[in-house]
Design a protein around this motif. Structure first.
Motif, PDB file in Angstrom:
ATOM      1  N   ALA A 197       0.851  -1.190   0.000  1.00  0.00           N
ATOM      2  CA  ALA A 197       0.000   0.000   0.000  1.00  0.00           C
ATOM      3  C   ALA A 197       0.889   1.244   0.000  1.00  0.00           C
ATOM      4  O   ALA A 197       2.032   1.208   0.446  1.00  0.00           O
ATOM      5  CB  ALA A 197      -0.910  -0.009   1.224  1.00  0.00           C
ATOM      6  N   GLU A 198       0.333   2.342  -0.492  1.00  0.00           N
ATOM      7  CA  GLU A 198       1.128   3.570  -0.617  1.00  0.00           C
ATOM      8  C   GLU A 198       1.663   4.028   0.737  1.00  0.00           C
ATOM      9  O   GLU A 198       2.797   4.512   0.842  1.00  0.00           O
ATOM     10  CB  GLU A 198       0.266   4.672  -1.241  1.00  0.00           C
ATOM     11  N   ALA A 199       0.845   3.872   1.790  1.00  0.00           N
ATOM     12  CA  ALA A 199       1.288   4.279   3.132  1.00  0.00           C
ATOM     13  C   ALA A 199       2.490   3.458   3.579  1.00  0.00           C
ATOM     14  O   ALA A 199       3.390   3.963   4.253  1.00  0.00           O
ATOM     15  CB  ALA A 199       0.144   4.135   4.126  1.00  0.00           C
ATOM     16  N   ASP A 200       2.518   2.160   3.214  1.00  0.00           N
ATOM     17  CA  ASP A 200       3.652   1.308   3.565  1.00  0.00           C
ATOM     18  C   ASP A 200       4.911   1.740   2.819  1.00  0.00           C
ATOM     19  O   ASP A 200       6.011   1.718   3.364  1.00  0.00           O
ATOM     20  CB  ASP A 200       3.340  -0.154   3.244  1.00  0.00           C
ATOM     21  N   LYS A 201       4.750   2.118   1.556  1.00  0.00           N
ATOM     22  CA  LYS A 201       5.893   2.611   0.771  1.00  0.00           C
ATOM     23  C   LYS A 201       6.466   3.880   1.397  1.00  0.00           C
ATOM     24  O   LYS A 201       7.687   4.050   1.486  1.00  0.00           O
ATOM     25  CB  LYS A 201       5.467   2.879  -0.677  1.00  0.00           C
ATOM     26  N   VAL A 202       5.589   4.771   1.817  1.00  0.00           N
ATOM     27  CA  VAL A 202       6.026   6.007   2.475  1.00  0.00           C
ATOM     28  C   VAL A 202       6.775   5.678   3.763  1.00  0.00           C
ATOM     29  O   VAL A 202       7.812   6.280   4.077  1.00  0.00           O
ATOM     30  CB  VAL A 202       4.820   6.923   2.770  1.00  0.00           C
ATOM     31  N   SER A 203       6.249   4.701   4.526  1.00  0.00           N
ATOM     32  CA  SER A 203       6.890   4.293   5.777  1.00  0.00           C
ATOM     33  C   SER A 203       8.284   3.739   5.531  1.00  0.00           C
ATOM     34  O   SER A 203       9.230   4.050   6.268  1.00  0.00           O
ATOM     35  CB  SER A 203       6.025   3.240   6.481  1.00  0.00           C
ATOM     36  N   ILE A 204       8.451   2.924   4.486  1.00  0.00           N
ATOM     37  CA  ILE A 204       9.761   2.340   4.168  1.00  0.00           C
ATOM     38  C   ILE A 204      10.744   3.429   3.752  1.00  0.00           C
ATOM     39  O   ILE A 204      11.896   3.442   4.187  1.00  0.00           O
ATOM     40  CB  ILE A 204       9.614   1.277   3.058  1.00  0.00           C
ATOM     41  N   ARG A 205      10.276   4.350   2.886  1.00  0.00           N
ATOM     42  CA  ARG A 205      11.144   5.455   2.460  1.00  0.00           C
ATOM     43  C   ARG A 205      11.588   6.295   3.656  1.00  0.00           C
ATOM     44  O   ARG A 205      12.748   6.705   3.763  1.00  0.00           O
ATOM     45  CB  ARG A 205      10.423   6.341   1.434  1.00  0.00           C
ATOM     46  N   LYS A 206      10.651   6.549   4.576  1.00  0.00           N
ATOM     47  CA  LYS A 206      10.972   7.335   5.773  1.00  0.00           C
ATOM     48  C   LYS A 206      11.983   6.615   6.654  1.00  0.00           C
ATOM     49  O   LYS A 206      12.911   7.230   7.199  1.00  0.00           O
ATOM     50  CB  LYS A 206       9.692   7.617   6.560  1.00  0.00           C
ATOM     51  N   GLN A 207      11.831   5.282   6.775  1.00  0.00           N
ATOM     52  CA  GLN A 207      12.753   4.493   7.592  1.00  0.00           C
ATOM     53  C   GLN A 207      14.159   4.540   7.016  1.00  0.00           C
ATOM     54  O   GLN A 207      15.142   4.713   7.745  1.00  0.00           O
ATOM     55  CB  GLN A 207      12.252   3.048   7.668  1.00  0.00           C
ATOM     56  N   ILE A 208      14.290   4.389   5.699  1.00  0.00           N
ATOM     57  CA  ILE A 208      15.602   4.443   5.042  1.00  0.00           C
ATOM     58  C   ILE A 208      16.234   5.817   5.258  1.00  0.00           C
ATOM     59  O   ILE A 208      17.416   5.933   5.603  1.00  0.00           O
ATOM     60  CB  ILE A 208      15.462   4.141   3.538  1.00  0.00           C
ATOM     61  N   LYS A 209      15.438   6.858   5.056  1.00  0.00           N
ATOM     62  CA  LYS A 209      15.941   8.227   5.213  1.00  0.00           C
ATOM     63  C   LYS A 209      16.395   8.483   6.638  1.00  0.00           C
ATOM     64  O   LYS A 209      17.468   9.062   6.877  1.00  0.00           O
ATOM     65  CB  LYS A 209      14.833   9.210   4.820  1.00  0.00           C
ATOM     66  N   ASN A 210      15.601   8.030   7.620  1.00  0.00           N
ATOM     67  CA  ASN A 210      15.939   8.256   9.025  1.00  0.00           C
ATOM     68  C   ASN A 210      17.222   7.540   9.423  1.00  0.00           C
ATOM     69  O   ASN A 210      18.056   8.091  10.150  1.00  0.00           O
ATOM     70  CB  ASN A 210      14.795   7.792   9.920  1.00  0.00           C
ATOM     71  N   ILE A 211      17.390   6.296   8.967  1.00  0.00           N
ATOM     72  CA  ILE A 211      18.590   5.531   9.309  1.00  0.00           C
ATOM     73  C   ILE A 211      19.829   6.202   8.740  1.00  0.00           C
ATOM     74  O   ILE A 211      20.855   6.358   9.425  1.00  0.00           O
ATOM     75  CB  ILE A 211      18.474   4.081   8.789  1.00  0.00           C
ATOM     76  N   ILE A 212      19.767   6.610   7.485  1.00  0.00           N
ATOM     77  CA  ILE A 212      20.932   7.238   6.851  1.00  0.00           C
ATOM     78  C   ILE A 212      21.241   8.581   7.506  1.00  0.00           C
ATOM     79  O   ILE A 212      22.403   8.896   7.789  1.00  0.00           O
ATOM     80  CB  ILE A 212      20.710   7.391   5.327  1.00  0.00           C
ATOM     81  N   TYR A 213      20.212   9.383   7.777  1.00  0.00           N
ATOM     82  CA  TYR A 213      20.428  10.664   8.448  1.00  0.00           C
ATOM     83  C   TYR A 213      21.029  10.460   9.833  1.00  0.00           C
ATOM     84  O   TYR A 213      21.945  11.176  10.248  1.00  0.00           O
ATOM     85  CB  TYR A 213      19.109  11.432   8.556  1.00  0.00           C
ATOM     86  N   THR A 214      20.486   9.457  10.551  1.00  0.00           N
ATOM     87  CA  THR A 214      20.957   9.214  11.915  1.00  0.00           C
ATOM     88  C   THR A 214      22.406   8.752  11.933  1.00  0.00           C
ATOM     89  O   THR A 214      23.217   9.241  12.729  1.00  0.00           O
ATOM     90  CB  THR A 214      20.071   8.158  12.598  1.00  0.00           C
ATOM     91  N   THR A 215      22.750   7.798  11.071  1.00  0.00           N
ATOM     92  CA  THR A 215      24.117   7.283  11.057  1.00  0.00           C
ATOM     93  C   THR A 215      25.106   8.329  10.554  1.00  0.00           C
ATOM     94  O   THR A 215      26.253   8.363  11.004  1.00  0.00           O
ATOM     95  CB  THR A 215      24.221   6.021  10.184  1.00  0.00           C
ATOM     96  N   PHE A 216      24.671   9.200   9.655  1.00  0.00           N
ATOM     97  CA  PHE A 216      25.585  10.232   9.152  1.00  0.00           C
ATOM     98  C   PHE A 216      25.739  11.356  10.174  1.00  0.00           C
ATOM     99  O   PHE A 216      26.836  11.630  10.648  1.00  0.00           O
ATOM    100  CB  PHE A 216      25.092  10.800   7.822  1.00  0.00           C
ATOM    101  N   TYR A 217      24.624  11.997  10.528  1.00  0.00           N
ATOM    102  CA  TYR A 217      24.692  13.141  11.440  1.00  0.00           C
ATOM    103  C   TYR A 217      24.969  12.718  12.879  1.00  0.00           C
ATOM    104  O   TYR A 217      25.709  13.387  13.605  1.00  0.00           O
ATOM    105  CB  TYR A 217      23.388  13.948  11.381  1.00  0.00           C
TER     106      TYR A 217
END
Length: 357
Positions: A197-217
Motif C-alpha cells: 500500500a502507498e502508506a507502507d511505501k512512504v513508511s519504508i522510504r521514511k525508515q531508510i531516510k531516518n537511518i541514513i540521516y541518523t548514522t551520518f549526522y
C-alpha cells in the motif's frame, strides 16, 4: 469455455510465469555478479545524495537545469569534505611516521601501567586473573601490542591501495551526480515494483531516510566534530601529532560506553603523570565539558524520534555490517536491520487485517 481448455490455459500461464521467473532469477544473479564490485560506491553515492539533497533543492532556485544543479552540489561536497579529507589523510601519514620513530612503545606502556591511578584501576580489575595483578599487566601489554600490530598492518594495507581508493571515489561522485539528478525517478520506479500500500511505501522510504540521516549526522558528523575539537586542543597544548590523535578520537567515538574518552582520558592521565599538570587539567576539562557533552546532548537531539531500535541492536548491526560490507556497512548494517523490522510490521498488520503499518 470448456473445463479442459480452461485447465490447459492455466497450465500454459503457469509455465510462462515459471519460465519468466527463471530468466529473471538468472539475469538477476548475473547483474549481481556484475555490480557487486561497485556496491560500496553505490552505497556511499546513495548516502551523499540523501544527505545533500536539501542542498540540491536549495540550489535549484538559482539554476535552470537539474544536471547543472547536481554538478554544483557535487563540487561543493568535494570542496567541503573531500579536499580536507585528503589533507588530513596526508597529515596523518606524516604524523604517524614521526610518532612511530619518536615513541618507545614498551616504555610508554610501562609508564602507564606503573602510574598510581592505573595501579588502583588494575587492583579493582585484578579479579579477572584471580587477584594476580602481574598477570593482568602482562595480558594488557600483550593485547595492546597485538592490537597495535594488527592496526598498523591494516592501515598500511589501506594506504597501499591509494589508486583503487581514488578510482572508487570518482565513481562514487559520478553515481551520486545521477542520483541527485534523477533520484525522484529512481525512487518512483522502485516504488512501482513494491506490492505494498502507498502508506507502507512512504513508511519504508521514511525508515531508510531516518537511518541514513541518523548514522551520518549522529555518527559520522559527531565523530568528525569530536575529532576536530580534540585535534585543535592538542595543537594549542603543543602536543605532537595533533591530527593523528584527532583522527583516533573520531574512530574511538564509535566505541560504545567509552567513546572519545578512550583517547582523551588516557592522554590526560599521561600528561598528569609526566608532570604537565596544567595541560592535563585543560585536556580533561575540554574532554569532560565539551567532547563528552556532544555525545550526551547533541547526539540524542539528532537521533531523537528518528530511530526506534534498541541501542544494542544498532551497535551489533553496525559491527556486523562493517564486518560484512566494509566501511559502508556502518550504514548498511542498521539499514538492513531496520528494514527487516519494517517488513515484519507490514506482514503483521497485513495478516491482522490492517491495510498498512
Amino acid at each position: 469455455m470448456s473445463p479442459s481448455r480452461k485447465y490447459r490455459l492455466t497450465l500454459e500461464r503457469n509455465f510462462y510465469v515459471w519460465i519468466l521467473l527463471l530468466f529473471i532469477g538468472i539475469l538477476g544473479y548475473l547483474n549481481f555478479q556484475i555490480l557487486k564490485s561497485f556496491f560500496a560506491s553505490i552505497g556511499w553515492a546513495i548516502v551523499i545524495a540523501l544527505v545533500f539533497y536539501p542542498v540540491f533543492e536549495y540550489l535549484k532556485r538559482f539554476f535552470k537545469y537539474r544536471g547543472l544543479t547536481a554538478l554544483v552540489t557535487i563540487i561543493l561536497v568535494i570542496i567541503l569534505f573531500l579536499l580536507p579529507f585528503i589533507y588530513i589523510s596526508y597529515q596523518i601519514i606524516l604524523e604517524a611516521g614521526e610518532l612511530i620513530k619518536g615513541v618507545n612503545l614498551p616504555e610508554l606502556i610501562e609508564e602507564l601501567l606503573t602510574n598510581s591511578v592505573t595501579i588502583k584501576i588494575l587492583e579493582k580489575l585484578s579479579f579477572i586473573t584471580g587477584g594476580d595483578i602481574k598477570s593482568l599487566e602482562d595480558m594488557i601489554k600483550n593485547e595492546i601490542s597485538g592490537l597495535l600490530k594488527e592496526g598498523a598492518l591494516k592501515v598500511a594495507h589501506g594506504f597501499s591501495n591509494v589508486m583503487g581508493f581514488f578510482i572508487n571515489l570518482i565513481l562514487t561522485f559520478f553515481i551520486a551526480f545521477f542520483f541527485l539528478k534523477d533520484g525522484d525517478q529512481f525512487v518512483k520506479k522502485i516504488g512501482e515494483f513494491l506490492p505494498f500500500a502507498e502508506a507502507d511505501k512512504v513508511s519504508i522510504r521514511k525508515q531508510i531516510k531516518n537511518i541514513i540521516y541518523t548514522t551520518f549526522y549522529g555518527g559520522i558528523l559527531i565523530a568528525m566534530l569530536q575529532g576536530t575539537i580534540l585535534g585543535i586542543t592538542f595543537y594549542f597544548l603543543d602536543i605532537p601529532s595533533a591530527t593523528l590523535w584527532g583522527f583516533a578520537t573520531a574512530v574511538a567515538s564509535f566505541i560504545p560506553v567509552l567513546g572519545a574518552f578512550a583517547v582523551w582520558g588516557p592522554a590526560s592521565i599521561y600528561l598528569l603523570a609526566k608532570g604537565f599538570i596544567l595541560k592535563g587539567i585543560i585536556l580533561a576539562l575540554v574532554g569532560t565539558l565539551i567532547i563528552s557533552m556532544i555525545d550526551n546532548i547533541l547526539k540524542p537531539l539528532i537521533i531523537k524520534g528518528r530511530v526506534n531500535l534498541p541501542l544494542i541492536f544498532i551497535f551489533l548491526s553496525v559491527l556486523g555490517g562493517i564486518k560484512l560490507f566494509g566501511l559502508i556497512g556502518f550504514i548498511i548494517g542498521p539499514l538492513v536491520f531496520s528494514l527487516f523490522v519494517s517488513f515484519l510490521e507490514i506482514l503483521k498488520n497485513f495478516i491482522g487485517g490492517a491495510e498498512h503499518v
